[in-house]
Design a protein around this motif. Structure first.
Motif, mmCIF file in Angstrom:
data_model
loop_
_atom_site.group_PDB
_atom_site.id
_atom_site.type_symbol
_atom_site.label_atom_id
_atom_site.label_comp_id
_atom_site.label_asym_id
_atom_site.label_seq_id
_atom_site.Cartn_x
_atom_site.Cartn_y
_atom_site.Cartn_z
ATOM 1 N N LEU A 1 0.834 -1.200 0.000
ATOM 2 C CA LEU A 1 0.000 0.000 0.000
ATOM 3 C C LEU A 1 0.871 1.253 0.000
ATOM 4 O O LEU A 1 0.597 2.213 -0.731
ATOM 5 N N LEU A 2 1.940 1.237 0.778
ATOM 6 C CA LEU A 2 2.851 2.378 0.808
ATOM 7 C C LEU A 2 3.552 2.569 -0.540
ATOM 8 O O LEU A 2 3.839 3.694 -0.945
ATOM 9 N N ARG A 3 3.810 1.481 -1.225
ATOM 10 C CA ARG A 3 4.410 1.590 -2.557
ATOM 11 C C ARG A 3 3.506 2.376 -3.493
ATOM 12 O O ARG A 3 3.973 3.220 -4.276
ATOM 13 N N GLU A 4 2.193 2.148 -3.379
ATOM 14 C CA GLU A 4 1.252 2.876 -4.227
ATOM 15 C C GLU A 4 1.149 4.346 -3.790
ATOM 16 O O GLU A 4 1.050 5.240 -4.626
ATOM 17 N N LEU B 1 11.202 3.056 2.906
ATOM 18 C CA LEU B 1 11.023 2.415 1.600
ATOM 19 C C LEU B 1 11.161 3.407 0.443
ATOM 20 O O LEU B 1 11.651 3.056 -0.630
ATOM 21 N N HIS B 2 10.719 4.644 0.646
ATOM 22 C CA HIS B 2 10.747 5.626 -0.443
ATOM 23 C C HIS B 2 12.044 6.434 -0.468
ATOM 24 O O HIS B 2 12.124 7.454 -1.160
ATOM 25 N N ARG C 1 13.809 -4.157 -4.637
ATOM 26 C CA ARG C 1 15.226 -4.104 -4.260
ATOM 27 C C ARG C 1 15.392 -3.525 -2.857
ATOM 28 O O ARG C 1 16.102 -4.087 -2.013
ATOM 29 N N ASP C 2 14.724 -2.397 -2.580
ATOM 30 C CA ASP C 2 14.895 -1.742 -1.282
ATOM 31 C C ASP C 2 14.242 -2.540 -0.160
ATOM 32 O O ASP C 2 14.762 -2.588 0.959
ATOM 33 N N LEU C 3 13.099 -3.172 -0.430
ATOM 34 C CA LEU C 3 12.450 -3.988 0.591
ATOM 35 C C LEU C 3 13.343 -5.158 0.993
ATOM 36 O O LEU C 3 13.505 -5.454 2.186
ATOM 37 N N GLU C 4 13.919 -5.825 0.007
ATOM 38 C CA GLU C 4 14.813 -6.949 0.318
ATOM 39 C C GLU C 4 16.025 -6.477 1.122
ATOM 40 O O GLU C 4 16.444 -7.137 2.077
ATOM 41 N N TYR C 5 16.580 -5.326 0.747
ATOM 42 C CA TYR C 5 17.750 -4.794 1.460
ATOM 43 C C TYR C 5 17.398 -4.448 2.907
ATOM 44 O O TYR C 5 18.109 -4.839 3.854
ATOM 45 N N LEU C 6 16.295 -3.725 3.098
ATOM 46 C CA LEU C 6 15.919 -3.298 4.443
ATOM 47 C C LEU C 6 15.547 -4.486 5.328
ATOM 48 O O LEU C 6 15.962 -4.560 6.495
ATOM 49 N N ALA C 7 14.766 -5.418 4.785
ATOM 50 C CA ALA C 7 14.345 -6.573 5.575
ATOM 51 C C ALA C 7 15.531 -7.461 5.946
ATOM 52 O O ALA C 7 15.619 -7.961 7.075
#
Length: 327
Positions: free
Chosen positions: A119-122, A170-171, A133-139
């Motif tokens: 939802l935040l991506r939207e 994320l952003h 890419r950023d989600l995988e890095y942060l998680a």
């Protein structure tokens, strides 16, 4: 990146008289008092800086953060964040900032974190490739990859805070406001979040403002601190300079041989050399004026069976508390 000049903020507070009579009177005729939360504050923060914002409860820390984030507007003064007026709340501005509050959540309690992030991506219009890419890095960096499909309400407090960090970053914001990010967390979770913040700053170079009551947060994350007292800035400078400018005492610690110590010797030292902080057969600690630290050390070495001796500065947290109390 952040410029605030002569910022002031006042609030009108309703004064309620005690008792039933006071409550009934307030229904028809209320009394108000003006409280000044901020008084002529000026502040600037550059890219890559983590500035610690310190002060007692009610000093104005959260009010200042909310003004810089555009949640509140000042009564007077000039604020520019990323060349925007924050309280205009333009989308271009809001896409470049993030506010993380340890006592408030932005994620939805009954949804898994992965759905919240979609939802935040939207909302932020993050391209799918960059998002993944950023989600995988942060998680992965925070060690919560295996928890992304778990409902937020089923996570521990530390795990929820890590998810809040992911949601806020994320952003890839250029400005990050951290308001008590480690409050209520255990020591392990606090250390993990501090380590992550330092790594994120090194990788993405945002400007960060951190408010915290935990001195470990400040020691580990901030080189520069700003101390507020009753809405005014009383110190703005390097954390390392606080000790040089405001410390008036040294702590002398002596580890002793308990088989050779006598109570009389310990009492003689404590009566002549300074304020005793701890006195046991194994350890003797005393607080003395800075200019008497060497004299005190010689006296301890002469009178007590010392195995090891150490001279250190006062705890920086105690110094900051004294500044906040105007001592």
């Amino acid at each position: 990146m952040i410029q605030a000049q002569n910022v002031s903020k006042t609030f009108k507070v309703h004064l309620k008289a005690p008792g039933l009579k006071g409550s009934l009177k307030a229904l028809f005729r209320r009394s108000w008092q003006t409280k000044q939360a901020l008084k002529e504050i000026s502040l600037s923060v550059k890219a890559g800086e983590i500035v610690g914002l310190l002060g007692a409860n009610g000093a104005g820390k959260t009010t200042l953060v909310k003004i810089l984030a555009g949640i509140l507007y000042p009564n007077s003064g000039h604020v520019r964040v990323l060349d925007h007026d924050p309280w205009q709340r333009k989308d271009e501005f809001r896409r470049q900032i993030s506010l993380i509050m340890g006592q408030k959540q932005q994620l939805w309690w009954d949804l898994p974190a992965a759905d919240c992030f979609l939802l935040l991506r939207e909302i932020y219009r993050i391209p799918p490739t960059a998002y993944q890419r950023d989600l995988e890095y942060l998680a992965e960096t925070l060690g919560v990859t295996n928890l992304l499909t778990t409902q937020i309400r089923r996570l521990s407090l530390g795990e929820r805070m890590k998810m809040e960090l992911i949601a806020a970053l994320l952003h890839q914001p250029r400005i990050v406001f951290l308001d008590e990010p480690t409050i209520g967390l255990d020591i392990t979770a606090q250390r993990a979040i501090r380590s992550f913040i330092l790594q994120y700053r090194q990788t993405h170079n945002p400007a960060m403002i951190l408010t915290s009551h935990y001195m470990e947060d400040i020691r580990n994350l901030c080189k520069r601190i700003v101390i507020l007292r009753k809405g005014e800035v009383v110190y703005d400078g390097l954390l390392s300079h606080v000790i040089d400018e405001f410390a008036t005492a040294k702590i002398v610690s002596a580890r002793l041989d308990p088989d050779r110590i006598t109570e009389v010797a310990s009492l003689e030292i404590s009566g002549k050399r300074g304020e005793v902080l701890e006195s046991t057969p194994e350890l003797f600690r005393v607080k003395v004026p800075k200019d008497r630290a060497m004299e005190c050390s010689r006296g301890i070495l002469e009178r007590l069976p010392v195995v090891d001796l150490n001279i250190e500065d006062e705890d920086v947290g105690s110094i900051i508390e004294a500044i906040q109390r105007a001592e």
